[in-house]
Design an enzyme around this catalytic site. Structure first.
Site, short mmCIF file in Angstrom:
data_model
loop_
_atom_site.label_atom_id
_atom_site.label_comp_id
_atom_site.label_asym_id
_atom_site.label_seq_id
_atom_site.Cartn_x
_atom_site.Cartn_y
_atom_site.Cartn_z
N GLU A 57 -6.17 -12.09 13.19
CA GLU A 57 -5.79 -10.74 12.79
C GLU A 57 -6.49 -10.32 11.50
O GLU A 57 -6.97 -9.18 11.39
CB GLU A 57 -4.27 -10.65 12.56
CG GLU A 57 -3.45 -10.99 13.77
CD GLU A 57 -2.97 -12.44 13.80
OE1 GLU A 57 -1.84 -12.68 14.24
OE2 GLU A 57 -3.75 -13.35 13.40
N CYS A 88 -0.15 -12.22 8.27
CA CYS A 88 -0.90 -11.25 9.05
C CYS A 88 -0.13 -9.93 9.19
O CYS A 88 -0.73 -8.86 9.12
CB CYS A 88 -1.26 -11.82 10.41
SG CYS A 88 -2.44 -13.19 10.29
#
Length: 165
Positions: A57, A88
């Protein structure tokens, strides 16, 4: 709500996850999309980059921000094969991602309902739509087979030596 294009983009993220597995990294892939166009892609690379923040991510967000020339990415959708962790999720909030779509749930470190539902915390100043479980079985099997191979001594790290199980 699962949209028509969700499976298409998740399949693309899954292909990135498989690249990570081929390099001995935990197989997670991510694609950031806006208006049907890829802004950034990423795959897990913490071993290769010697960077604990090099999750799929984060890699996708960094690529997209560089391409857009802006750290804010409103109106985007992030597709990721595994439920994001708290780090993330924090990066997605700061980037103002509009929606996150993930594949497999993560009961150990998932921040969107797996281990915790961090978006419910009052400290976040941005809300995003969340869709989980898209292609969950395929995404989960990618992870299970990777760890099964490591436990059986079939995994290798990027230098070609046997990985730790």
């Amino acid at each position: 709500m699962v949209l028509k294009q969700d499976q298409y983009w998740m399949a693309r993220a899954l292909a990135l996850a498989e690249q990570s597995a081929d390099e001995g990294e935990v197989p997670v892939g991510a694609v950031l999309v806006k208006d049907g166009q890829v802004l950034g892609e990423g795959r897990n690379r913490p071993i290769a980059l010697c960077d604990p923040t090099a999750h799929a991510e984060i890699q996708a967000l960094r690529a997209a921000a560089a391409a857009a020339g802006n750290y804010r990415l409103p109106g985007t959708t992030l597709y990721v094969t595994l439920e994001p962790c708290i780090m993330c999720l924090g990066a997605m909030v700061h980037a103002r991602v509009g929606r996150v779509v993930f594949g497999a749930h993560d009961p150990k470190t998932g921040a969107l309902g797996g281990a915790a539902d961090a978006l419910d915390l009052p400290l976040y100043n941005h809300a995003m739509a969340v869709t989980g479980g898209v292609m969950a079985e395929v995404c989960g099997e990618c992870l299970r087979s990777f760890f099964r191979a490591r436990r059986n001594g079939n995994g290798t790290d990027r230098s070609g030596s046997q990985s730790e199980g």
